[in-house]
Write an enzyme that holds these catalytic residues in place. Sequence first.
Site, PDB file in Angstrom:
ATOM      1  CE  LYS A  38      -3.912   2.107   2.497  1.00  0.00           C
ATOM      2  NZ  LYS A  38      -4.799   2.056   3.667  1.00  0.00           N
ATOM      3  CB  SER A  84      -8.112   4.017   2.519  1.00  0.00           C
ATOM      4  OG  SER A  84      -7.327   3.356   3.498  1.00  0.00           O
ATOM      5  CB  SER A 118      -8.661   1.351   5.500  1.00  0.00           C
ATOM      6  OG  SER A 118      -9.332   2.546   5.224  1.00  0.00           O
TER       7      SER A 118
HETATM    8  N1  GLN Z   1     -13.363   4.927   5.751  1.00  0.00           N
HETATM    9  C1  GLN Z   1     -12.776   5.413   6.960  1.00  0.00           C
HETATM   10  C2  GLN Z   1     -12.342   6.841   6.803  1.00  0.00           C
HETATM   11  O1  GLN Z   1     -12.565   7.375   5.782  1.00  0.00           O
HETATM   12  C3  GLN Z   1     -11.633   4.534   7.397  1.00  0.00           C
HETATM   13  C4  GLN Z   1     -10.398   4.779   6.645  1.00  0.00           C
HETATM   14  C5  GLN Z   1      -9.257   3.957   7.137  1.00  0.00           C
HETATM   15  O2  GLN Z   1      -9.461   2.995   7.884  1.00  0.00           O
HETATM   16  N2  GLN Z   1      -8.063   4.376   6.781  1.00  0.00           N
HETATM   17  O3  GLN Z   1     -11.795   7.430   7.673  1.00  0.00           O
END
Ligand code: GLN
Length: 499
Positions: A79, A165, A189
């Site tokens: 990532k 994400s 995410s």
């Molecule tokens: N969807 C969540 C956010 O937008 C979690 C994102 C994540 O876990 N990095 O914050």
Amino acid sequence: MTDLTDLGIAAIRDGVREGAFSAREVAEAFVARVAAAKSLNAFLVETPDHAFAAADAADKARAAGETLKPLAGVPIGMKDLFCTKGVASTAASHILEGFVPPYESRVSQNLWDAGAGMLGKLNMDQFAMGSSNETSAFGNVISPWRRSDGGASGKNWAPLTPGGSSGGSSAAIAARLCPAATGTDTGGSIRQPAAFTGIAGIKPTYGRCSRWGVVAFASSLDQAGPMARDVRDCAIMLEAMAGFDPRDATSLDLDVPKWEAGLSGDLKGKKIGIPKEYRVENMPAEIEALWQQGIAWAKDAGAEIVEVSLPHTRYALPAYYIIAPAEASSNLARYDGVRYGLRDLPDGANLQEMYAATRAAGFGDEVKRRIMIGTYVLSAGYYDAYFTQASKVRTLIARDFEAAWESCDVLLTPTAPSAAFALGEKSADPIAMYLNDVFTVPSSLAGLPAMSVPGGLDAAGLPLGLQIIGKPLDEQSVLNAGLAIEQRAGFTARPEQWW
Ligand code: GLN
């Protein structure tokens, strides 16, 4: 011979050890598949030389009769939130364009030390803020999955989100571009993209994996973890990623358990809690049905099912969307055009104007929204009303879980309230997007290990995931419950190749 890109971590590791194929052949097969899948936009940078070098080292070690490292011959995706030495690392933001870290993140270093090689850097939501991959500055990833029914709009083949994400990671694994990839999870995410693409992923206990060299989003929540085809592969990869790191003040100084050796799908004597507050309003019947199916599988594996209550669940999302932006606004203050990446210096501008121009040009809309919310909730007049209050709620949520552990060993819930949605479907409405995190955020606020495993397909042929949440440091019970479900779900569906 089987297509090498169909193999997961354990099969590659064992095949290389036994000499069924060489690590070089594995790396070549995945490199070619990555190169042929540009239309998915899963990779931001391809690094075939890194993968080949690790493969050649594995083959050489085997030829010399040496004991092979745990991930020898396994090429993975990284990532883009992880800093990788000498390889552009942007967190999918323009503001980090041109940034080539002079150092390696601890987690990626651990993986290279275990013998893994890197196929490339994976696309993601910008600074890991998002649930659909649409906040990437370099265009969203497209899920390899497609609906089989033309979709709600009747439009056939509307491109779907791979989740976010870590959507580059999930799409790449589902499309067989890599056997496994790193993810990070601040509020879901790893788990939500895993659920959307029919793969497995685990967020370990906060502090298991070092945050050193991981671009910071919300430091009290950020945690790295593996995403892979199945539970065993997650266990193997997490063993390599985890470990104490004195450079991260919140790193846990504990030995890394032998999770793979401890795997067992036998849940006899285990109690599985079903939190009644996760039965949210307007939950699609298919998600409820999958949950019931998961309960039946857990019983079949010998577990006793108990109903539990997590009464503060409904405050988790609002608390998360105060705490995460607050920490983000502070973490992202470092991007000022002086130290990293982009610098926008209009003619005759002073320092203040350079900061403003750089940040205006460099950050995407969602990142700006969070910086503004975060700055607001931390401002002198509102700090107590918002940030302090949200922090108190966070404590209550953690206590809910502590109380639940008195009557059960792990919790079983759906991972997300829906299957993958179409790109563009929720992007105009941040609240609708945030609601997608309803089941993943509470365990993040409490720092608990949690994983998603594929449970089945919905009526449109899209994957759905089941989530297992565990006690602090009890990744083993989470993995074992995940394995029990995986064994019974028999999930073998994969997207038909169209790209
Ligand atoms: N969807 C969540 C956010 O937008 C979690 C994102 C994540 O876990 N990095 O914050």
